[in-house]
Design an enzyme around this catalytic site. Structure first.
Site, PDB file in Angstrom:
ATOM      1  N   ASP A 397       0.870  -1.179   0.000  1.00  0.00           N
ATOM      2  CA  ASP A 397       0.000   0.000   0.000  1.00  0.00           C
ATOM      3  C   ASP A 397       0.906   1.228   0.000  1.00  0.00           C
ATOM      4  O   ASP A 397       1.575   1.518   0.995  1.00  0.00           O
ATOM      5  CB  ASP A 397      -0.879  -0.049   1.262  1.00  0.00           C
ATOM      6  N   HIS A 398       0.898   1.931  -1.110  1.00  0.00           N
ATOM      7  CA  HIS A 398       1.850   3.037  -1.260  1.00  0.00           C
ATOM      8  C   HIS A 398       1.505   4.234  -0.369  1.00  0.00           C
ATOM      9  O   HIS A 398       2.303   5.152  -0.217  1.00  0.00           O
ATOM     10  CB  HIS A 398       1.916   3.464  -2.736  1.00  0.00           C
TER      11      HIS A 398
END
Ligand code: CAO
Length: 425
Positions: A397-398
């Protein structure tokens, strides 16, 4: 009864003969002070001309297409002062290429209302051709103006265009699990026109996992980092161990080693053993390491969770893996068995493939995809040597994890897998 007063064009930055592109009110309308009366357009910007006071419009003296200069009569309004110039106009950027030029008229009129119209184009659409009042209207409704077709002069977006866009978006059927605003509806095709077909209902598990996967894919900005781990020594050891435990009917697959190596790596990188809370503003770091394992069942994908992986040995993990995957395949797994995971592993290594991009299991922040290991020539000490290489694909999850952290995570994980001594640390 209140007086009827004239409203005139205010100082519009010295421009003369400026085109009126929109008339926002008509005779009989009640207007608030600062409400837009007309919108004018120079070759640099569009500007809303607001009412200087509240009242009832008695007569509009201007129509779309008129050319106006400072002092021209706009309207007669019942209420307010004797003769009023309209309040300071509000500028908005012109279409695409003209945007930088907007700085001049805006800077010359340091009215506080100018800033939002220029500085916050999203979601109301920076490059759309629309007046400040329409931009404000779109912003209030959460409409991205770049998605609205303009029916006005020179493709300008009008209030009606925004209203129609909202109506059409709301009227769109929710297909394919729920259409997002602005997305085209799901294609409704009569497949039988092109050949024989058979329709098969999705299983209950597929429907549930599909809805979760869809949400996770849409809501999490995914990036996948790829790595290869040299598992030559790990495999040699696994085979030895496997032969030993085969008598007890216990299968030691590479996944047990993966679980242990991931637990060690998660301990080293606590941000990966975490979740965003519901507000999305805090990261919840977990002091336990529970790892979910994707299991392929005849009815669809299930993800039972193996608890306290960091505190268990390879043999124990192999035993639990065998138990949970059998339970999942026999559809005996409970909801509780699938809760509390911190991180997930999806292994397709037993099947094949060189890499894939797994979907994160929210609210976790990362998932490891494992593909099939193969012998490869690796350059070592001046020569190519055959090594067993395992492909790893880490989706993260950036919002929570930076690319550099992800690359460090997979590099560390590959080191742990390559060096069996680290599994004991
Ligand atoms: N490279 C090469 N061989 C591998 C391997 C890898 N990365 N991983 C497993 N293998 C081998 C095993 O050693 C085993 O070999 P033998 O039969 O010769 O001993 C064989 O492949 C089968 O392994 P397995 O699948 O029975 O066991 P596992 O522990 O690797 O996996 C489980 C267990 C439950 C994860 C697996 O059966 C499964 O369901 N995988 C699919 C998961 C999935 O669908 N993920 C997709 C999610 S995204 O849609």
């Amino acid at each position: 009864m209140a007086e009827i007063n004239k409203v005139q064009v205010p100082d519009i930055g010295g421009f003369k003969g400026v085109s009126v592109i929109e008339v926002a009110v008509k005779a009989g309308d009640t207007v608030e002070a600062e409400q837009t009366l007309i919108t004018v357009e120079t070759d640099k910007a569009t500007m809303d001309v607001p009412a200087p006071f509240a009242g009832v419009v008695k007569e509009m003296k201007i129509k779309v297409g008129d050319k106006v200069s400072e002092g021209d009569l706009i309207a007669l309004i019942e209420g307010g002062a004797a003769v009023a110039k309209a309040a300071t106009p509000v500028a908005a950027p012109q279409v695409a290429a003209a945007a930088p030029q907007v700085a001049a008229p805006v800077a010359a009129k340091p009215a506080p209302v100018v800033a939002p119209a220029v500085a916050t184009p999203a979601p109301s659409g920076g490059n759309a051709h629309a007046s400040p009042s329409i931009r404000r209207f779109a912003r209030e409704l959460g409409v991205n103006l770049t998605q609205v077709g303009g029916s006005g002069e020179k493709g300008r977006v009008t209030k009606e265009d925004v209203q129609n866009f909202v109506k059409q978006t709301l009227a769109k059927p929710a297909t394919g699990g729920g259409a997002l605003p602005g997305l085209l509806p799901w294609p409704d095709v009569d497949f039988a026109r092109f050949g024989e077909i058979e329709t098969k209902a999705l299983s209950r598990i597929k429907k549930i996992s599909g809805a979760n996967l869809h949400r996770n894919w849409v809501m999490i900005p995914h990036v996948t980092q790829f790595e290869e781990a040299d598992i030559s020594e790990m495999e040699a050891f696994r085979k030895e161990l496997g032969a030993e435990y085969a008598k007890q009917n216990l299968k030691i697959t590479p996944l047990a080693f993966m679980l242990k190596a991931c637990a060690i790596t998660l301990k080293h990188f606590p941000d990966f053993n975490a979740s965003l809370d519901a507000s999305g503003e805090n990261l919840v770091l977990k002091k336990y390491i529970h790892i979910g394992v994707a299991v392929d069942t005849p009815n669809g994908l299930m993800v039972p969770v193996i608890r306290d992986v960091d505190q268990k040995g390879i043999v124990q993990l192999a035993k639990e893996l065998g138990e949970v995957s059998a339970k999942a395949r026999d559809l005996k797994i409970t909801a509780a068995d699938m809760q509390g995971g911190c991180f997930s592993i999806s292994s397709l290594g037993g099947i094949g493939g060189t890499a894939f991009t797994p979907i994160i299991n929210a609210p976790e922040v990362a998932i490891l995809g494992v593909s099939r290991s193969s012998m490869k020539p690796v350059w070592k000490d001046g020569e190519f040597v055959p090594r067993l290489m395992l492909p790893l694909s880490l989706s993260y999850d950036h919002r929570v994890i930076d690319g550099a952290a992800a690359a460090r995570f997979t590099t560390y994980l590959a080191h742990v897998l390559a060096d069996m001594r680290r599994l004991a640390l």
